[in-house]
Each structure stands twice: as structure tokens, then as C-alpha cells.
Design an enzyme around this catalytic site. Structure first.
Site, short mmCIF file in Angstrom:
data_model
loop_
_atom_site.label_atom_id
_atom_site.label_comp_id
_atom_site.label_asym_id
_atom_site.label_seq_id
_atom_site.Cartn_x
_atom_site.Cartn_y
_atom_site.Cartn_z
N HIS A 66 0.83 -1.21 0.00
CA HIS A 66 0.00 0.00 0.00
C HIS A 66 0.86 1.26 0.00
CE1 HIS A 66 -2.48 3.10 2.02
NE2 HIS A 66 -3.43 2.60 1.26
N CYS A 87 -2.48 -2.13 -16.25
CA CYS A 87 -2.53 -0.97 -15.34
C CYS A 87 -1.92 -1.30 -13.97
CB CYS A 87 -3.95 -0.44 -15.19
SG CYS A 87 -5.07 -1.64 -14.46
C1 PEP Z 1 -3.72 -4.40 -9.78
O1 PEP Z 1 -4.16 -5.28 -9.06
O2 PEP Z 1 -2.80 -4.58 -10.60
C2 PEP Z 1 -4.27 -3.04 -9.69
C3 PEP Z 1 -3.88 -2.10 -10.53
O3 PEP Z 1 -5.18 -2.79 -8.70
P1 PEP Z 1 -4.79 -2.48 -7.18
O4 PEP Z 1 -3.32 -2.28 -7.12
O5 PEP Z 1 -5.59 -1.30 -6.81
O6 PEP Z 1 -5.25 -3.73 -6.50
#
Ligand code: PEP
Ligand code: MG
Length: 851
Positions: free
Chosen positions: A418, A794
Site C-alpha cells: 500500500h 494498469c
Molecule cells: C492491480 O491489481 O494490478 C491493480 C492495478 O489494482 P490495485 O493495485 O488497486 O489492487
């Protein structure tokens, strides 16, 4: 078969190649072709040096014969690439009693003694690896020779051939040593990388007229700006001498003596040589030179050393001056160099008191007072005090504190924890997984074994570019986003052939993304919008709602806030695509975790503490990352997604009244089954119809799926039937493919990488073999079902050059990464398309012999 000569005198036309004689040999040949005054030099090939290391010497007397009797010589290394290293230069080979006596007559006894002692010392310590102790301090040749004899049980060798053989053997063997091998392999050298050696006639640097040695370059190593910098030391030899305190400036300087004061013509000649090299060698060079009684010799020239910032400035200037093409400028700059320009950095010349190290999770450096909680960070920020938020790990509740802090330091976590993800999004430096850190939240202290205890308010510096945590406030250098950087980005935009979007959650992120010139927003994580204190309360009311009517009331209050967020975002990104991800995290992340928080929430909601505690408990999950989050929440508590869809559509209408219409892309997270998409799509389409009929306005939108579970990748064919786009969320996809928690992997990742279980941390470098295979499968199956499917990535990997190469090859439409990773991504993408173009134009293209 023709036998290859053991050595070759370097002339403008001699057969000298970087691949057989090394880059320094090739460079000296180029200098000779430019008619520059390079002393006579003989080059030994890689294979000759290899046989020397193996014990077979070439004909040394014949080699010395090239230079004539009584010459003093130096030996320099010449590896294929300059940064592969090589043993240090040995000067004055051939120095003996007879030569010393001769030099005493021509240059005076003290100069002769100094040269003789320095050679005996270098020969003993650097060549024969004797203990340096006996050769230190101001000693005479007699004492130095006695020390040599005492150590070696034989007199100091007087025969230049014997000296030369020993020097060559020692340098050839040093190249084969383990440390040298590991060092060059770290720079990308192959296992069988060779070393060439250069035997060069000495230009003495001592004499009655202006004599000495120096190093000069015509671009600043810090900024790349065009100005002469360097050092000069009268009556001296070799680069090492220049680090001494008495070294002088090259060009006239108010701070002290300079070479230009006494030898303006020679300095003019050096400037002319620098300009000639820049134009003809197509590189900004650093020149090592000697003056002997005013006569200039150029001993060597290397690519001018430089910071990342200088690298960009120098390379762009070369292209602007028409010396190289803009394509070549793009190819010359390693993408990660740009990180040094985007953020403040610890000055390369600052001294570093490293307290501990962790993962370099978000680049840049910041100094501030230690705080241990988000609220302390906010309090500190409200007093205008820069602070560093130090946490075991961060959670969504810390986001406000992260906004207030200058940098973040966590004991746990890795590249996609995080703290790391949010910090990169905010452009904050972050060091995560500093596992030696000992935090005491109660006493508000931190330390690492063997160091003093640090308290709240003590000053530290987080260097997120290196992973270091430093004590105190070292000097910093500021970011450099204008000028050469902006030009380079324009060139990269023109060259690249894959879209680059940004992950942006807030208008500030979007503004940063716009500043870096993106093709849209590829991921807006909406949950971050609910952590504002006013919204958090309403969010909690929604979570505590007893019935659909109460929940609807809470959501009705969230709707205008959410709509306002999107209006702002859409207006900023006018005319560009914006992908909004529907709510993803488990609900309990919005609830307090400690007793005080629960009591405050009970008060705010006017509920008994026990009810609040029970509700929180009922939302707890053993494995929240694999629990009720993402689309699972969307299916079971549909009102949240409905509210978000309405906010998106109403904002679309509003934002489109003032400028180019926005085409929102609504993305469903954590999908694993087609039916999930059908359900959400049905509701989103219904809301769209409602908004259209309520407002009488039309708009278009796209609905797509975030591929984050292996099943979604495998079933991409049927999922694509209901999706306009698929975006691979490789953070979760990596986590789920490996069955490896992205928040806990940091604890053992280094052991795994060290023991070769994983070549790299798969949360940092996309695992193209495993996760990549799923991505290939998903993209192929999706496209087969729906040829116009838009495909992207992403996850955090999207900013990595290797992942961009993978996505580009797999035909992805775009990559979407944190705003601060956009420049690196653009440069990497441009390099890939230029390389492909060059290869297509000339499939047999060989790498030109570069310096
Ligand atoms: C992912 O899981 O790659 C993503 C972009 O979502 P998050 O990092 O918010 O879980
Ligand atoms: Mg995810």
C-alpha cells in the site's frame, strides 16, 4: 589461417576494433585520425592478454623496440565497454638507476627521485601486491629499493623488459579475478568479456617550462551545461595526482590559479580538441592530457562522467546541434536515468550517514522530522514542518498522513504494498520493507541494531531512489523538468507506438499526468475518494445501514461528492479517455481498527459501542484480499456500483457541456466469471438509460473488465463478449498467480531472489514466463471473441521497460502507470519502436562500434 599479431601500433589505419582491442584502443585511434597529439601507443588484443594471463608472454623486447631505448612507458586497460572496468594504469615502466641518473641531469635530481620512487611504489604495491607500508611517506629511491628487496629477497628489477612483463602479467591476471568478474558482470558484461592492454609512451608532465597533467571536460558533470571544468596540477603525472589539494583550475577562475593563466594557447588547443571530439566522436568527452615544457599530449579521452540530469542535457544538446539524430539521443539515455530529473535527489557529492536500507519503493529524496502516525503528520504539516511518516506498514487510513508527509518509510511491505503504490502515485519518496527498523509506536521511537534511538521530531532523510534511510539533512539537488527533459519527451512522443496513460486517483494526480503529457487516465481508483473525513463518516453510515432505504440515503449523500470528483477529473482530461474503476476494497478498510476509533464511531453514529464492534467483527475476513472485495461487493451490495455509475454519467454530461465530450470507461475489478460482468453490466446499462431519460442528454461510455484473477485471464473469451476493454491488473494477477501476498512477500523476497528461486521480485519485474503467459492467453482469447477489444496493463509493472516491451510485442493498446513513471515509460516505449524500425530497415544491422 593467418596468425594474428600479438600487438598492433595504433595508427589511423591500423586494424583496431572495439570487439578485439577494447574501447580505449579504438578511441585513441579515432583521436589520431583527428590529428590530435596522442603519444605512440601499442595495443594488445583480448586473446593476447588472455594468453598472458595463462602464462605465455609475447616477445617483450620486440614490443619495447617499437618505442626505442630508454623510453618510459605506461600500460592502460582497454575493456570492450568503458563501464566494464579494468585494472588501473601503471606509469613510468622502464624507470631504473640508469634512467633516473639521466633524468636527474635533464629534469633535476628531485624530479628524477620522485618519479623513481613513485614507480617503485606502484610496481611493488599495484603490480606485485606487496604491503604498502614500507613504501609510504617521503622516501628516497635507495630506501624504496631497500624496502622492495627486503620484501622480495631480490633487488628491484632494472631490466625494462622484466618490468613490462610483470606489469602485463599482473594486469591480465587481475582481469580474471573474481571481484573484477563480478563487478563487470553487474554492468552487463558477458562471462567471456576480454581485456585489451595499451602500452603508451609517457609524456612526463615534468620539466622547466609549463609542465604537468590535467583532466578537462566541456560540459558540467552535474547539470550538463556547456562550460569547461576540470583540474590541472603542475609538475605531476596521472589522474590520481589531481585529487590532491593543490590542483588548479583549467580556465581562468576568480577562486584561484588556473592553467589558462600561464598557458592560454594550450587551453585554447584543449578547447578546440574538445569541440572536435564532440563533433566527430559524437560524444561529450573528458580529456586526460599532459604538458611537457608547454607541449600538449592527449593521453586518453573517455565519455565525460555525468549525472542523469547532465546525461539528458548533453545528449539532447548533441542532437539539437545536429551531431546525432533525435532517435539516437532517445536510444542513448537509459530510461531510469529520468528518475533523477523528476524528483529531488540527495546530491551526489553529499556525505551519507546510512541508518538502514529497505526497498527503493518510490524515487526521490526528502528530509523531515520523524512522525509515527497520520495525525502527527497532519499536525506537523499544519505548522509548516516537513515530516517523514514512519509506519510498520500503511493502510488506507494513513493516506491523509501520506498527503501531509514529505516521504514515507515502512518496516514491512514490498514494491506493491500500500505505502509503495500510494507514494508513487503521490510522487512521494518511499522506502518500504526496511526490516531492520525497530519501531516502538508507544514510546514513539525508532532505531536499528547498533545505532542510537531516534525520537519523534528527529530529522532523517528518506532516499527512495536508493532505498537508503539517512541520518540528518544532506544537500539535495532539485528536479529539472524543463529544457532538455521536455524536448526529449517531445521526441519520445513522436517516436513511440504504444499508448501511455496514467493511473490517477485525484485531480492532483491528473494534473501531474497532464504535465507529463499522457494519452488519458488508465486507472482511477475510486476508493481513495472516500477517505476524506467528511466522506468517511457518510461511508461508514452506508456500511452500518440496517436496510436498503438507509443505505440508499447514505449513498444519496455520497453521490454529489463522487459526481463532483468526476466532473473535476473529466474537465481536466477533456477529450481524453478516463478509466474509472468501480469500488474495489473490502468494506472493513473503512472502519476503525482500535478501541478509541470504535468509540468515536459509535458516538458519531449514535450507536452502542457493542453494536459497532460487532458489525466491524462481522465484516472481518481471514483473507480480505481474497474475500468480499471488487466485483464481489458489486454483486452483493449493488447500490454502491449503481451510485458510482450514476455519478460517472451525470458528471460526463456536465463536463461535456463546456468542452470536448468525455468518453468514460467504467472498469469492473477482480472479475473471475462472465456472470459477474453480465450482472454489473445490466445494472450499469440500466442506470445509463435512467440518466439519459432523466436528463434528456445522450452520452457514450465503455464498460470493461480488469483482469486480475487467473480465471479471468483463462476465460477472457467469454468475458470479452460483454467488455469493450480488458486491462490487466498485474499487481493482483501476480499475487494470485503465485499465491503470494503482495503485502507479505517483502519479508522473504530477498532470500528468494538471492537463492535464485525468482530471478527478480515478480511484483517489481513482470514475470513474463508465468503471469505473462496468462496475459498472452487472456489477450488472444479476448481478441478472438471480440476483435476490437482494447487491451492494456494498469498494474505497477506498467512503468517498467521490460513490461512495456512485453505489452508492445503482444499488441497491447496502451500501458497505464503512476504519473511519475510516465516519462520513463515514454522513453522506453520510444526506444522499442525505434529499435524495431531500425531492424526492419536493416535486418542485418550490427551494433555500430561505439566508444
Ligand atoms: C492491480 O491489481 O494490478 C491493480 C492495478 O489494482 P490495485 O493495485 O488497486 O489492487
Ligand atoms: Mg487490484
Amino acid at each position: 589461417m593467418l596468425s594474428t599479431p600479438d600487438y598492433t601500433t595504433i595508427t589511423p589505419t591500423a586494424e583496431i576494433r572495439t570487439s578485439t582491442h577494447g574501447n580505449r584502443a579504438k578511441c585513441l585511434q579515432r583521436l589520431l585520425r583527428l590529428n590530435l597529439p596522442v603519444p605512440k601507443t601499442v595495443a594488445l588484443r583480448f586473446d593476447t592478454v588472455r594468453t598472458i594471463a595463462g602464462g605465455r608472454m609475447p616477445d617483450i623486447r620486440a614490443l619495447l623496440g617499437v618505442f626505442g631505448d630508454g623510453a618510459l612507458l605506461s600500460v592502460r586497460s582497454s575493456s570492450q565497454m568503458a563501464d566494464w572496468g579494468g585494472p588501473g594504469t601503471i606509469l613510468n615502466i622502464g624507470m631504473n638507476d640508469e634512467k633516473a641518473a639521466h633524468l636527474a641531469k635533464t629534469h633535476g635530481p628531485s624530479a628524477a627521485d620522485a618519479l623513481y620512487v613513485s614507480f617503485i611504489r606502484a610496481y611493488a604495491v599495484d603490480v606485485l601486491r606487496l604491503d604498502a607500508d614500507g613504501f609510504e611517506g617521503p622516501i628516497t629511491p635507495r630506501l624504496a629499493k631497500a624496502a622492495f628487496e627486503a620484501e622480495m629477497d631480490e633487488p628491484f628489477p632494472q631490466d625494462p623488459a622484466e618490468q613490462m612483463a610483470e606489469v602485463l602479467r599482473s594486469m591480465a591476471r587481475a582481469w580474471e579475478g573474481t571481484t573484477a568478474r563480478l563487478l563487470r558482470q553487474a554492468q552487463g558484461a558477458p562471462l567471456d568479456a576480454g581485456l585489451g592492454l595499451l602500452v603508451q609512451e609517457m609524456a612526463l608532465g615534468i620539466g622547466q617550462g609549463v609542465s604537468g597533467s590535467g583532466v578537462v571536460q566541456f560540459a558540467s558533470p552535474e547539470t550538463g551545461e556547456a562550460r569547461a571544468t576540470g583540474r590541472w596540477l603542475p609538475q605531476a603525472q596521472g589522474r590520481a595526482a589531481l585529487s590532491e589539494g593543490e590542483a588548479q583550475f583549467i580556465v581562468t577562475d576568480t577562486r584561484g590559479k588556473s592553467l589558462e593563466d600561464v598557458a592560454p594557447e594550450q587551453v585554447a588547443a584543449l578547447k578546440a580538441a574538445g569541440a572536435l571530439m564532440r563533433e566527430r566522436l559524437r560524444e561529450e568527452m573528458q580529456i586526460e592530457f599532459t604538458l611537457m615544457n608547454g607541449q600538449l599530449s592527449i593521453l586518453d579521452a573517455v565519455k565525460c562522467p555525468r549525472s542523469g540530469r547532465a546525461e539528458v542535457a548533453i545528449t539532447v544538446a548533441l542532437a539539437e546541434d545536429g551531431i546525432i539524430t533525435s532517435d539516437e539521443a532517445i536510444l542513448r539515455i537509459p530510461p531510469f536515468t529520468l528518475n533523477q530529473l523528476l524528483h529531488r535527489q540527495v546530491s551526489p557529492t553529499a556525505s551519507r550517514d546510512v541508518l538502514t536500507r529497505g526497498i527503493a519503493a518510490a524515487p526521490g529524496a526528502a528530509t523531515g522530522k520523524i512522525v509515527f502516525s497520520a495525525s502527527a503528520a497532519q499536525a506537523m504539516a499544519s505548522q509548516g514542518e516537513p515530516c517523514i511518516l514512519v509506519r510498520r506498514e500503511t493502510s488506507p487510513e494513513d493516506i491523509r498522513g501520506m498527503h501531509a508527509a514529505q516521504a514515507v518509510l515502512t518496516e514491512r511491505g514490498g514494491m506493491t504494498s500500500h505505502a509503495a503504490v500510494i507514494a508513487r502515485g503521490l510522487g512521494l519518496p518511499c522506502v518500504s520493507g526496511a526490516t531492520r527498523l525497530q519501531l516502538d509506536g508507544r514510546k514513539k521511537t525508532l532505531t536499528v541494531p547498533g545505532r542510537r534511538v531516534f525520537h519523534e521530531g528527529d530529522i532523517i532523510t528518506v532516499d527512495g531512489s536508493t532505498g537508503d534511510v539517512l541520518v540528518g539533512a544532506p544537500a539535495m539537488v532539485e528536479p529539472a523538468l524543463g529544457g532538455a527533459f521536455a524536448t526529449l519527451m517531445d521526441w519520445a512522443d513522436a517516436a513511440r507506438d504504444i499508448g501511455i496513460r496514467a493511473n490517477a486517483d485525484t485531480p492532483e494526480d491528473a494534473a501531474m499526468a497532464q504535465r507529463f503529457g499522457v494519452d488519458g487516465i488508465g486507472l482511477c481508483r475510486t476508493e481513495h475518494m472516500f477517505f476524506d473525513p467528511a466522506r468517511l463518516t457518510v461511508m461508514r453510515e452506508m456500511i452500518f445501514a440496517e436496510n436498503p432505504a438507509d443505505r440508499a440515503a447514505a449513498l444519496d449523500r455520497l453521490l454529489p461528492m463522487q459526481r463532483a470528483d468526476f466532473i473535476e477529473l473529466f474537465q481536466m482530461m477533456q477529450g481524453q479517455p478516463v478509466t474509472i474503476r468501480l469500488f474495489d476494497p473490502p468494506l472493513h478498510e473503512f472502519l476503525p481498527g482500535d478501541r478509541d476509533g470504535i468509540r468515536a464511531l459509535a458516538e458519531a453514529l449514535d450507536l452502542p459501542v457493542s453494536r459497532v464492534a460487532a458489525r466491524i467483527e462481522s465484516l472481518q475476513e481471514f483473507n480480505p484480499m481474497l474475500g468480499m472485495r471488487g466485483v464481489r461487493l458489486g454483486v452483493t451490495v449493488p447500490e454502491i456500483y449503481e451510485m458510482q455509475a450514476r455519478a460517472i454519467f451525470e458528471a460526463t454530461i456536465k463536463a461535456s457541456t463546456k468542452g470536448a465530450p468525455v468518453v468514460p470507461e467504467i472498469m469492473i475489478p477482480l472479475v473471475s466469471a462472465r456472470r459477474e460482468v453480465e450482472l454489473v453490466k445490466g445494472r450499469v446499462d440500466a442506470i445509463a438509460a435512467e440518466v439519459r431519460s432523466q436528463t434528456g442528454q445522450d452520452f457514450t461510455y465503455r464498460l470493461g473488465v480488469m483482469v486480475e484473477t487467473p480465471r479471468a485471464a483463462l476465460r477472457a473469451g467469454e468475458i470479452a463478449e460483454h467488455s469493450a476493454f480488458l486491462s490487466f491488473g498485474t499487481n493482483d494477477l501476480t499475487q494470485m498467480t503465485y499465491g503470494l501476498s503482495r503485502d507479505d512477500a517483502g519479508r522473504f523476497m530477498s532470500a528468494y531472489v538471492q537463492q535464485g528461486v525468482f530471478p527478480e521480485d515478480p511484483f517489481t519485474q513482470l514475470d513474463v514466463d508465468g503471469v505473462g503467459e496468462l496475459m498472452h492467453l487472456g489477450a488472444d482469447r479476448g481478441r478472438r471473441a471480440r476483435p476490437d477489444l482494447i487491451i492494456s496493463i494498469c498494474g505497477e509493472h506498467a512503468g517498467q521497460p521490460s513490461a512495456i516491451a512485453f505489452c508492445r510485442k503482444a499488441g497491447f493498446d496502451y500501458v497505464s502507470c503512476s504519473p511519475f513513471r510516465v516519462p520513463v515509460a515514454k522513453l522506453a516505449a520510444a526506444q522499442l519502436s525505434i529499435q524495431d524500425r531500425q531492424l526492419q530497415a536493416d535486418p542485418h544491422r550490427l551494433d555500430e562500434e561505439r566508444l
